[in-house]
Design an enzyme around this catalytic site. Structure first.
Site, PDB file in Angstrom:
ATOM      1  N   ARG A  59       0.836  -1.210   0.000  1.00 20.53           N
ATOM      2  CA  ARG A  59       0.000   0.000   0.000  1.00 20.53           C
ATOM      3  C   ARG A  59       0.868   1.256   0.000  1.00 20.53           C
ATOM      4  O   ARG A  59       0.564   2.248  -0.683  1.00 20.53           O
ATOM      5  CB  ARG A  59      -0.920  -0.020   1.221  1.00 20.53           C
ATOM      6  CG  ARG A  59      -1.879   1.149   1.309  1.00 20.53           C
ATOM      7  CD  ARG A  59      -2.938   0.891   2.356  1.00 20.53           C
ATOM      8  NE  ARG A  59      -3.799   2.056   2.535  1.00 20.53           N
ATOM      9  CZ  ARG A  59      -3.854   2.798   3.639  1.00 20.53           C
ATOM     10  NH1 ARG A  59      -3.088   2.489   4.680  1.00 20.53           N
ATOM     11  NH2 ARG A  59      -4.669   3.822   3.711  1.00 20.53           N
ATOM     12  N   HIS A  63       0.755   4.341  -2.722  1.00 20.74           N
ATOM     13  CA  HIS A  63       0.520   5.725  -2.304  1.00 20.74           C
ATOM     14  C   HIS A  63       1.698   6.628  -2.663  1.00 20.74           C
ATOM     15  O   HIS A  63       1.506   7.820  -2.908  1.00 20.74           O
ATOM     16  CB  HIS A  63       0.241   5.774  -0.801  1.00 20.74           C
ATOM     17  CG  HIS A  63      -1.140   5.331  -0.441  1.00 20.74           C
ATOM     18  ND1 HIS A  63      -1.875   5.905   0.573  1.00 20.74           N
ATOM     19  CD2 HIS A  63      -1.929   4.369  -0.976  1.00 20.74           C
ATOM     20  CE1 HIS A  63      -3.064   5.305   0.648  1.00 20.74           C
ATOM     21  NE2 HIS A  63      -3.109   4.370  -0.273  1.00 20.74           N
ATOM     22  N   ASN A  91      -3.126   8.753   4.327  1.00 21.13           N
ATOM     23  CA  ASN A  91      -1.894   8.072   4.729  1.00 21.13           C
ATOM     24  C   ASN A  91      -1.728   7.905   6.236  1.00 21.13           C
ATOM     25  O   ASN A  91      -0.724   7.352   6.691  1.00 21.13           O
ATOM     26  CB  ASN A  91      -0.672   8.834   4.181  1.00 21.13           C
ATOM     27  CG  ASN A  91      -0.519   8.680   2.692  1.00 21.13           C
ATOM     28  OD1 ASN A  91      -1.073   7.755   2.092  1.00 21.13           O
ATOM     29  ND2 ASN A  91       0.226   9.586   2.076  1.00 21.13           N
ATOM     30  N   HIS A 188      -5.704  -5.234  -3.098  1.00 19.04           N
ATOM     31  CA  HIS A 188      -6.597  -5.332  -1.943  1.00 19.04           C
ATOM     32  C   HIS A 188      -6.744  -6.776  -1.476  1.00 19.04           C
ATOM     33  O   HIS A 188      -7.466  -7.040  -0.517  1.00 19.04           O
ATOM     34  CB  HIS A 188      -7.966  -4.741  -2.279  1.00 19.04           C
ATOM     35  CG  HIS A 188      -7.964  -3.249  -2.361  1.00 19.04           C
ATOM     36  ND1 HIS A 188      -9.036  -2.507  -2.817  1.00 19.04           N
ATOM     37  CD2 HIS A 188      -7.011  -2.344  -2.046  1.00 19.04           C
ATOM     38  CE1 HIS A 188      -8.741  -1.216  -2.773  1.00 19.04           C
ATOM     39  NE2 HIS A 188      -7.523  -1.097  -2.317  1.00 19.04           N
TER      40      HIS A 188
END
Length: 316
Positions: A59, A63, A91, A188
């Site tokens: 993740r 990001h 975040n 995911h």
């Protein structure tokens, strides 16, 4: 049934996408030949202590790449009055930064001043997928680290409430197409989400429906039980799928059952082209692995920095 492992070369990417000129599979062959092994060992050590590390690092890489390109700007700590990306609302739940710190320390001991934090994060994301049972691939290297990190720019990240049109636009701005969107959403497969990211689907969804009509009613009831209306339970939430520490295609199977956790997950069934891919990936782990690898290489090749930071938390 064991998950099949697909090893992909960089040059098996879609030919329509061109890497930045500075990226190369053999970028560190002469000045830091053991970098892959050093980072792999760091990830294995962290994973042995905390099984949530792979999801966190994957993740974190997403990001990072979606704001200013893959330049490790997400790793910078606040210095002065301006809040950094870590402080942006999307975040705040990122963690496992210590793993990148440990990897950087080990790499610096072997090859001081050579390997960028952005490359370390890209390699760590790959190793996180592998250690979770997913495919491996050759990571192109040569990224540079950025010197700017702004909390305000985290608004550029795709939100869990986005519909397909919003997602498509967001990904297109980064040179990523609908195929990349569906494949990368498979990230995911790993991890956990706090209630705030999917509460919108459980209560007062719109003027006509209290609950999102696209969500399986029994699934919605289970989510409501862990996320009450006036939730005061710290860190309450749900796993992204039913096998949150294994990189597999369960995520797509659950979407077909109306059990995608986010609006942005379930919306993948709202167009024929994306629904076709969801069904293809749900039916074939190998097809998902192949598509995910291609799209990861494509996404992680969005470059933006211009230095090699000595400390991943600070600019030089």
């Amino acid at each position: 049934m064991a998950i099949s492992v697909v090893v992909f070369s960089l040059f098996m990417m879609c030919s329509a996408f061109t890497l930045g000129d500075s990226l190369s599979l053999n970028y560190y062959d002469e000045n830091c030949p053991d970098v892959d092994k050093i980072i792999e060992n760091t990830i294995k050590e962290a994973f042995s202590e905390d099984k949530t590390v792979p999801a966190a690092l994957l993740r974190m890489h997403f990001h990072d790449c979606f704001v200013r390109g893959c330049d490790a700007s997400v790793l910078l700590d606040t210095a002065g009055s301006s809040k950094v990306e870590k402080s942006g609302p999307p975040n705040l739940s990122l963690h496992a930064f210590f793993v990148i710190d440990n990897a950087k320390k080990a790499v610096e001991a072997a090859c001081p001043g050579v390997v960028s934090c952005a490359d370390i994060l890209a390699l760590a994301a790959r190793d996180s997928v592998v250690i979770s049972g997913g495919p491996t691939w050759d990571v192109p290297k040569g990224r540079k680290d950025g010197t700017t990190s702004l909390a305000s720019e985290t608004r550029q990240l795709p939100a869990p409430t986005f519909n397909l049109s919003q997602l498509q636009q967001n990904f297109a701005q980064r040179g990523l197409n609908l195929g990349d969107l569906v494949a990368l959403s498979g990230g995911h497969s790993l991890g956990f989400s706090h209630c705030s990211s999917f509460q919108n689907r459980l209560r007062n969804f719109n003027a006509n429906s209290d609950i999102d009509p696209a969500i399986n009613p029994s699934f919605a009831a289970r989510l409501k039980s862990v996320c009450p209306a006036h939730n005061e339970v710290k860190n309450a939430g749900a796993t992204m799928d039913t096998s949150p520490t294994t990189f597999d295609n369960t995520y797509y199977k659950l979407i077909l059952q109306g059990q995608g956790l986010f609006s942005s997950d379930q919306t993948l069934l709202t167009s024929p082209s994306t629904e076709k891919l969801v069904r293809q990936f749900a039916a074939s782990q190998e097809a998902f692995n192949e598509a995910f690898v291609k799209s990861m290489i494509k996404m992680s090749s969005i470059t933006g920095g211009h230095q090699v930071r000595k400390n991943c938390r600070r600019v030089n």
